[in-house]
Design a protein around this motif. Structure first.
Motif, mmCIF file in Angstrom:
data_model
loop_
_atom_site.group_PDB
_atom_site.id
_atom_site.type_symbol
_atom_site.label_atom_id
_atom_site.label_comp_id
_atom_site.label_asym_id
_atom_site.label_seq_id
_atom_site.Cartn_x
_atom_site.Cartn_y
_atom_site.Cartn_z
ATOM 1 N N LEU A 106 0.852 -1.186 0.000
ATOM 2 C CA LEU A 106 0.000 0.000 0.000
ATOM 3 C C LEU A 106 0.887 1.235 0.000
ATOM 4 O O LEU A 106 1.803 1.353 0.805
ATOM 5 C CB LEU A 106 -0.876 0.007 1.254
ATOM 6 C CG LEU A 106 -1.620 1.294 1.597
ATOM 7 C CD1 LEU A 106 -2.653 1.617 0.535
ATOM 8 C CD2 LEU A 106 -2.275 1.185 2.955
ATOM 9 N N GLU A 107 0.630 2.132 -0.932
ATOM 10 C CA GLU A 107 1.343 3.409 -0.963
ATOM 11 C C GLU A 107 0.326 4.472 -1.352
ATOM 12 O O GLU A 107 -0.075 4.581 -2.502
ATOM 13 C CB GLU A 107 2.499 3.369 -1.958
ATOM 14 C CG GLU A 107 3.338 4.632 -1.940
ATOM 15 C CD GLU A 107 4.538 4.524 -2.853
ATOM 16 O OE1 GLU A 107 5.609 5.012 -2.454
ATOM 17 O OE2 GLU A 107 4.429 3.954 -3.958
ATOM 18 N N ARG A 141 -5.977 -0.666 -4.011
ATOM 19 C CA ARG A 141 -5.816 -1.234 -5.349
ATOM 20 C C ARG A 141 -7.113 -1.116 -6.153
ATOM 21 O O ARG A 141 -7.101 -1.042 -7.368
ATOM 22 C CB ARG A 141 -5.398 -2.695 -5.227
ATOM 23 C CG ARG A 141 -4.779 -3.249 -6.445
ATOM 24 C CD ARG A 141 -3.497 -2.543 -6.723
ATOM 25 N NE ARG A 141 -2.743 -3.277 -7.701
ATOM 26 C CZ ARG A 141 -1.554 -2.915 -8.076
ATOM 27 N NH1 ARG A 141 -0.995 -1.865 -7.544
ATOM 28 N NH2 ARG A 141 -0.916 -3.593 -8.981
ATOM 29 N N GLY A 142 -8.250 -1.065 -5.429
ATOM 30 C CA GLY A 142 -9.548 -0.904 -6.070
ATOM 31 C C GLY A 142 -9.906 0.542 -6.337
ATOM 32 O O GLY A 142 -11.024 0.846 -6.754
ATOM 33 N N GLY A 143 -8.959 1.457 -6.083
ATOM 34 C CA GLY A 143 -9.185 2.865 -6.380
ATOM 35 C C GLY A 143 -9.659 3.698 -5.205
ATOM 36 O O GLY A 143 -10.036 4.852 -5.365
ATOM 37 N N ILE A 144 -9.631 3.144 -4.003
ATOM 38 C CA ILE A 144 -10.044 3.869 -2.805
ATOM 39 C C ILE A 144 -8.790 4.249 -2.023
ATOM 40 O O ILE A 144 -8.171 3.387 -1.376
ATOM 41 C CB ILE A 144 -10.963 3.004 -1.919
ATOM 42 C CG1 ILE A 144 -12.188 2.550 -2.712
ATOM 43 C CG2 ILE A 144 -11.370 3.764 -0.659
ATOM 44 C CD1 ILE A 144 -13.017 1.480 -2.016
ATOM 45 N N PRO A 145 -8.369 5.523 -2.062
ATOM 46 C CA PRO A 145 -7.187 5.908 -1.287
ATOM 47 C C PRO A 145 -7.393 5.541 0.183
ATOM 48 O O PRO A 145 -8.460 5.789 0.746
ATOM 49 C CB PRO A 145 -7.110 7.422 -1.475
ATOM 50 C CG PRO A 145 -7.898 7.693 -2.715
ATOM 51 C CD PRO A 145 -8.978 6.653 -2.757
ATOM 52 N N SER A 146 -6.396 4.923 0.789
ATOM 53 C CA SER A 146 -6.554 4.376 2.137
ATOM 54 C C SER A 146 -5.358 4.690 3.011
ATOM 55 O O SER A 146 -4.236 4.800 2.524
ATOM 56 C CB SER A 146 -6.721 2.854 2.057
ATOM 57 O OG SER A 146 -7.800 2.507 1.221
ATOM 58 N N VAL A 147 -5.634 4.811 4.289
ATOM 59 C CA VAL A 147 -4.573 4.925 5.292
ATOM 60 C C VAL A 147 -4.794 3.825 6.317
ATOM 61 O O VAL A 147 -5.906 3.336 6.488
ATOM 62 C CB VAL A 147 -4.547 6.306 5.994
ATOM 63 C CG1 VAL A 147 -4.212 7.407 5.014
ATOM 64 C CG2 VAL A 147 -5.845 6.588 6.703
#
Length: 184
Positions: A106-107, A141-147
């Protein structure tokens, strides 16, 4: 009288050589390439099984490895890398994946407005990398920016007696409330 020799090759012994190469040579190779937030990729041989009885030369042996990837690496590339290393050491093994889905790194761009707002609201000035997998990578990876954020200590997570303190849970709740209340 000459000692009896088995005609069979000991699969556990052969796999022990592969384990040694992965845990030494390959691990050292991985430590040479650093990501600014995530550090280095890692490899861990977590399971080994083979043989049926102590007095029978084992004809099969399997290992399960955990190879943590960095942004830009792919499962196909990792397989090629390991196969190439084994070839140079004159070792052979069938390499296959039993994962249901790839565990990609994840980046998330720290300059995204919600990420910056989250960092401000929890009192952090910059992103921090971690070397474990979580579902945020799949969402990203599905297009949802995540932290990745959570209370407790990662050393206590995913253990037989996983736990967090009530104080840590309360602090995590308050940090999330601060973030939500900071939104327009």
């Amino acid at each position: 009288m000459a000692p009896r020799r088995s005609l069979a090759k000991n699969a556990v012994h052969g796999m022990a050589r592969i384990v040694d190469v992965l845990e030494t040579d390959y691990a050292a190779r991985l430590r040479k390439h650093r990501h600014p937030l995530l550090g280095t990729a890692t490899v861990n041989v977590g399971m080994i099984s083979g043989g049926a009885q102590p007095n029978i030369v084992p004809d099969r042996c399997a290992i399960t490895i955990d190879r943590r990837t960095l942004p830009g690496e792919t499962e196909t590339g990792v397989r090629r890398e390991i196969a190439g290393l084994l070839r140079t050491k004159r070792l052979s093994a069938k390499i296959f994946s039993t994962k249901l889905a790839p565990c990609l790194p994840l980046e998330t761009n720290p300059k995204l407005p919600l990420v910056r707002q989250f960092l401000r609201s929890v009192g952090q000035t910059r992103s921090v990398g971690v070397d474990f997998f979580c579902d945020a990578a799949v969402l990203s990876r599905g297009g949802i920016p995540s932290v990745v954020f959570g209370p407790g200590d990662i050393a206590q997570a995913h253990t037989a007696d996983e736990w967090i303190s009530l104080d840590s849970l309360e602090r995590g709740k308050n940090l999330l409330l601060n973030f939500l209340e900071s939104l327009p």
